[in-house]
Design a protein around this motif. Structure first.
Motif, PDB file in Angstrom:
ATOM      1  N   SER A 296       0.825  -1.209   0.000  1.00 44.25           N
ATOM      2  CA  SER A 296       0.000   0.000   0.000  1.00 44.25           C
ATOM      3  C   SER A 296       0.859   1.257   0.000  1.00 44.25           C
ATOM      4  CB  SER A 296      -0.940   0.002   1.210  1.00 44.25           C
ATOM      5  OG  SER A 296      -0.204  -0.052   2.409  1.00 44.25           O
ATOM      6  N   VAL A 297       0.233   2.356  -0.445  1.00 42.98           N
ATOM      7  CA  VAL A 297       0.911   3.645  -0.602  1.00 42.98           C
ATOM      8  C   VAL A 297       0.435   4.609   0.474  1.00 42.98           C
ATOM      9  CG1 VAL A 297       1.193   5.647  -2.110  1.00 42.98           C
ATOM     10  CG2 VAL A 297       1.252   3.337  -3.080  1.00 42.98           C
ATOM     11  N   GLN A 298       1.394   5.219   1.150  1.00 43.03           N
ATOM     12  CA  GLN A 298       1.082   6.181   2.200  1.00 43.03           C
ATOM     13  C   GLN A 298       1.706   7.530   1.903  1.00 43.03           C
ATOM     14  OE1 GLN A 298       1.582   5.083   6.262  1.00 43.03           O
ATOM     15  NE2 GLN A 298       1.559   2.868   5.872  1.00 43.03           N
ATOM     16  N   SER A 299       1.193   8.542   2.590  1.00 41.80           N
ATOM     17  CA  SER A 299       1.848   9.837   2.624  1.00 41.80           C
ATOM     18  C   SER A 299       1.498  10.490   3.952  1.00 41.80           C
ATOM     19  CB  SER A 299       1.415  10.719   1.444  1.00 41.80           C
ATOM     20  OG  SER A 299       2.170  11.923   1.422  1.00 41.80           O
ATOM     21  N   MET A 300       1.982  11.713   4.129  1.00 39.57           N
ATOM     22  CA  MET A 300       1.748  12.437   5.377  1.00 39.57           C
ATOM     23  C   MET A 300       1.385  13.873   5.046  1.00 39.57           C
ATOM     24  SD  MET A 300       4.243  12.707   8.687  1.00 39.57           S
ATOM     25  CE  MET A 300       3.663  13.430  10.219  1.00 39.57           C
ATOM     26  N   THR A 301       0.403  14.399   5.725  1.00 44.08           N
ATOM     27  CA  THR A 301       0.017  15.787   5.490  1.00 44.08           C
ATOM     28  C   THR A 301       1.099  16.728   6.023  1.00 44.08           C
ATOM     29  OG1 THR A 301      -1.194  15.881   7.580  1.00 44.08           O
ATOM     30  CG2 THR A 301      -2.442  15.251   5.614  1.00 44.08           C
TER      31      THR A 301
ATOM     32  N   ALA B 284      -7.029  15.486  -1.713  1.00 52.92           N
ATOM     33  CA  ALA B 284      -6.119  15.599  -2.856  1.00 52.92           C
ATOM     34  C   ALA B 284      -5.181  14.398  -2.920  1.00 52.92           C
ATOM     35  CB  ALA B 284      -5.311  16.896  -2.758  1.00 52.92           C
ATOM     36  N   LEU B 285      -4.734  13.922  -1.765  1.00 52.38           N
ATOM     37  CA  LEU B 285      -3.887  12.731  -1.723  1.00 52.38           C
ATOM     38  C   LEU B 285      -4.653  11.500  -2.186  1.00 52.38           C
ATOM     39  CD1 LEU B 285      -2.056  13.408   1.656  1.00 52.38           C
ATOM     40  CD2 LEU B 285      -0.964  13.221  -0.583  1.00 52.38           C
ATOM     41  N   GLU B 286      -5.896  11.395  -1.757  1.00 48.54           N
ATOM     42  CA  GLU B 286      -6.721  10.266  -2.194  1.00 48.54           C
ATOM     43  C   GLU B 286      -6.858  10.263  -3.710  1.00 48.54           C
ATOM     44  OE1 GLU B 286     -11.196   8.430  -1.420  1.00 48.54           O
ATOM     45  OE2 GLU B 286     -10.895  10.589  -1.617  1.00 48.54           O
ATOM     46  N   ALA B 287      -7.039  11.441  -4.299  1.00 45.42           N
ATOM     47  CA  ALA B 287      -7.185  11.528  -5.755  1.00 45.42           C
ATOM     48  C   ALA B 287      -5.943  11.046  -6.486  1.00 45.42           C
ATOM     49  CB  ALA B 287      -7.499  12.971  -6.156  1.00 45.42           C
ATOM     50  N   GLU B 288      -4.782  11.156  -5.849  1.00 41.19           N
ATOM     51  CA  GLU B 288      -3.530  10.688  -6.457  1.00 41.19           C
ATOM     52  C   GLU B 288      -3.278   9.204  -6.205  1.00 41.19           C
ATOM     53  OE1 GLU B 288      -1.633  12.214  -8.476  1.00 41.19           O
ATOM     54  OE2 GLU B 288      -2.414  14.257  -8.305  1.00 41.19           O
ATOM     55  N   GLY B 289      -4.100   8.564  -5.362  1.00 42.14           N
ATOM     56  CA  GLY B 289      -3.934   7.138  -5.107  1.00 42.14           C
ATOM     57  C   GLY B 289      -3.408   6.804  -3.733  1.00 42.14           C
ATOM     58  N   CYS B 290      -3.301   7.782  -2.839  1.00 44.03           N
ATOM     59  CA  CYS B 290      -2.876   7.503  -1.465  1.00 44.03           C
ATOM     60  C   CYS B 290      -3.921   6.621  -0.788  1.00 44.03           C
ATOM     61  CB  CYS B 290      -2.711   8.809  -0.701  1.00 44.03           C
ATOM     62  SG  CYS B 290      -2.043   8.621   0.963  1.00 44.03           S
TER      63      CYS B 290
ATOM     64  N   ALA C  60       8.673  18.232  -0.741  1.00 42.15           N
ATOM     65  CA  ALA C  60       7.837  18.571  -1.890  1.00 42.15           C
ATOM     66  C   ALA C  60       6.384  18.392  -1.458  1.00 42.15           C
ATOM     67  CB  ALA C  60       8.165  17.664  -3.080  1.00 42.15           C
ATOM     68  N   PRO C  61       5.427  18.850  -2.255  1.00 44.46           N
ATOM     69  CA  PRO C  61       4.025  18.600  -1.910  1.00 44.46           C
ATOM     70  C   PRO C  61       3.784  17.106  -1.732  1.00 44.46           C
ATOM     71  CG  PRO C  61       4.166  20.205  -3.675  1.00 44.46           C
ATOM     72  CD  PRO C  61       5.557  19.685  -3.469  1.00 44.46           C
ATOM     73  N   PRO C  62       2.994  16.698  -0.728  1.00 50.01           N
ATOM     74  CA  PRO C  62       2.803  15.268  -0.468  1.00 50.01           C
ATOM     75  C   PRO C  62       2.171  14.518  -1.639  1.00 50.01           C
ATOM     76  CG  PRO C  62       1.318  16.594   0.882  1.00 50.01           C
ATOM     77  CD  PRO C  62       2.302  17.538   0.275  1.00 50.01           C
ATOM     78  N   GLU C  63       1.418  15.213  -2.479  1.00 52.07           N
ATOM     79  CA  GLU C  63       0.852  14.541  -3.650  1.00 52.07           C
ATOM     80  C   GLU C  63       1.953  13.978  -4.541  1.00 52.07           C
ATOM     81  OE1 GLU C  63      -2.017  17.864  -2.489  1.00 52.07           O
ATOM     82  OE2 GLU C  63       0.152  17.579  -2.650  1.00 52.07           O
TER      83      GLU C  63
ATOM     84  N   VAL D  93       3.103  10.547  -3.468  1.00 51.58           N
ATOM     85  CA  VAL D  93       2.214   9.456  -3.893  1.00 51.58           C
ATOM     86  C   VAL D  93       2.473   9.096  -5.346  1.00 51.58           C
ATOM     87  CG1 VAL D  93      -0.186   8.762  -4.172  1.00 51.58           C
ATOM     88  CG2 VAL D  93       0.493  10.129  -2.191  1.00 51.58           C
ATOM     89  N   ARG D  94       2.651  10.112  -6.187  1.00 48.29           N
ATOM     90  CA  ARG D  94       2.910   9.833  -7.605  1.00 48.29           C
ATOM     91  C   ARG D  94       4.202   9.042  -7.777  1.00 48.29           C
ATOM     92  NH1 ARG D  94       0.341  15.060  -8.343  1.00 48.29           N
ATOM     93  NH2 ARG D  94       2.293  16.188  -8.066  1.00 48.29           N
ATOM     94  N   VAL D  95       5.236   9.427  -7.032  1.00 47.40           N
ATOM     95  CA  VAL D  95       6.511   8.704  -7.127  1.00 47.40           C
ATOM     96  C   VAL D  95       6.367   7.267  -6.617  1.00 47.40           C
ATOM     97  CG1 VAL D  95       8.894   8.617  -6.289  1.00 47.40           C
ATOM     98  CG2 VAL D  95       7.897  10.799  -6.979  1.00 47.40           C
ATOM     99  N   ALA D  96       5.631   7.103  -5.531  1.00 47.59           N
ATOM    100  CA  ALA D  96       5.443   5.749  -4.981  1.00 47.59           C
ATOM    101  C   ALA D  96       4.792   4.829  -6.002  1.00 47.59           C
ATOM    102  CB  ALA D  96       4.588   5.832  -3.715  1.00 47.59           C
ATOM    103  N   TRP D  97       3.773   5.327  -6.671  1.00 52.33           N
ATOM    104  CA  TRP D  97       3.111   4.498  -7.679  1.00 52.33           C
ATOM    105  C   TRP D  97       4.017   4.199  -8.858  1.00 52.33           C
ATOM    106  CZ3 TRP D  97      -0.812   1.464  -7.254  1.00 52.33           C
ATOM    107  CH2 TRP D  97      -1.763   1.705  -6.275  1.00 52.33           C
TER     108      TRP D  97
END
Length: 349
Positions: free
Chosen positions: A23-28, A44-50, A235-238, A241-245
């Motif tokens: 699974s993919v995580q991030s932090m606000t 916004a994170l959810e929209a990127e796939g977080c 960088a912005p947390p979004e 998520v993009r890099v993780a995917w």
């Protein structure tokens, strides 16, 4: 790729470990006390796939906002706590789906035990998070490599949690060094049965941090190590998520959206390919279909790559030959290449 087998825990509705997806995580990076702004970033994170989001609770006045965030978030919310065990206990009561603590900076183990017992009663997991920058004092001066110190510290905390009858554990032990991170997680993978949260901590800015994360996490994931990941970027947390995917997709572990293949350009390229590829990449981010799109600048590899893609273009002098499922369908002027590609993509249904 043979996946390391671990126990499984649940973070809200998201399983970690066992046979679950990585699974993919991030932090606000917002003020948790400001629930409205934090929730906007989570969406916004959810929209990127977080899939899991972590928020910091640095002080008691953030708890009210945290409670609202937990109630309204579309993603499971992890409470990130340092130093004050009372915040972790209260976060559990306010709706946390998981706690992240570094037992080494909580203080007296009686305080850690209070957190363990509260989480156990609530039925939520705890991530034991050990970092090179905040290693427990008793390990700092040991004469051994840093990776061994990190792993030993994490293992000792796992053993303590087990002694309290608590096994709903996720483990992380991160360093800013890629090689130390890899060595640490290899040791942990062999020594603990729990899901591993992997990441290169404080990896850097979007450029350097992406490279360090891709190398470190790529090595671990290829070895089957890692059940959930966060790419840590200044960088912005979004962007995390993009890099993780992209890392997961590059290893064919998971793919969320389109794959773009584009050539690096050379003296044979007869169109201005960089802005074309950049615009295709930007527009592909709005799609979640797992298609392959090729944007190629010359006749050397262009036709072959374009034929291998679902949709592709092989450019010539000021023109592009558009392919669909390996067959050429039309030739268009350079200025129309991007629109032509997306017309074909749209027609795939």
């Amino acid at each position: 790729m043979k996946r390391r087998q671990s126990t499984q825990v649940n973070v809200g509705t998201v399983p970690l470990g066992g046979d679950a997806n990585v699974s993919v995580q991030s932090m606000t990076n917002t003020d948790t006390a400001d629930a409205v702004t934090t929730l906007a970033q989570i969406r916004a994170l959810e929209a990127e796939g977080c899939e899991i989001v972590r928020v910091a609770i640095p002080r008691a006045d953030a708890l009210e906002g945290f409670e609202r965030i937990c109630a309204e978030s579309p993603l499971p919310v992890v409470a990130d706590i340092h130093f004050d065990h009372r915040l972790a206990i209260e976060a559990t009561h306010r709706g946390a789906a998981k706690l992240r603590i570094n037992p080494g900076n909580i203080g007296d183990m009686a305080r850690v035990d209070a957190v363990i017992d509260t989480a156990g009663a609530a039925g939520i997991p705890i991530r034991i998070g050990v970092n090179a920058g905040s290693l427990a004092r008793e390990y700092q001066d040991l004469d051994m490599p840093l990776a061994e110190k990190l792993a030993a510290s994490a293992v000792s905390f796992c053993e303590h949690f087990e002694s309290r009858g608590f096994s709903d554990i996720v483990v992380s032990a991160k360093a800013s060094s890629v090689l130390t991170t890899i060595d640490t997680y290899r040791l942990l993978a062999a020594q603990v049965p729990y899901p591993l949260h992997i990441g290169v901590t404080e990896a850097g800015t979007a450029f350097s941090g992406t490279i360090k994360s891709a190398v470190g996490l790529g090595v671990l994931l290829e070895e089957g190590i890692g059940d959930t990941l966060r790419v840590s970027l200044t960088a912005p947390p979004e962007e995390e998520v993009r890099v993780a995917w992209e890392i997961l997709a590059a290893l064919d572990i998971r793919r969320r959206g389109p794959e773009l293949v584009s050539c690096p350009t050379c003296g044979r390229c007869q169109v201005d390919l960089v802005p074309i590829a950049s615009e295709v990449d930007r527009r592909l981010r709005a799609l979640d279909v797992p298609i392959k799109v090729a944007v190629m600048g010359c006749v050397v590899n262009g036709p072959g790559e374009a034929r291998d893609a679902d949709v592709g273009v092989a450019a010539g002098k000021g023109v592009g030959l558009v392919f669909r499922h390996g067959e050429p369908v039309r030739k268009v002027p350079e200025a129309e290449i991007v629109d032509a590609l997306f017309e074909e993509i749209d027609s795939l249904g």
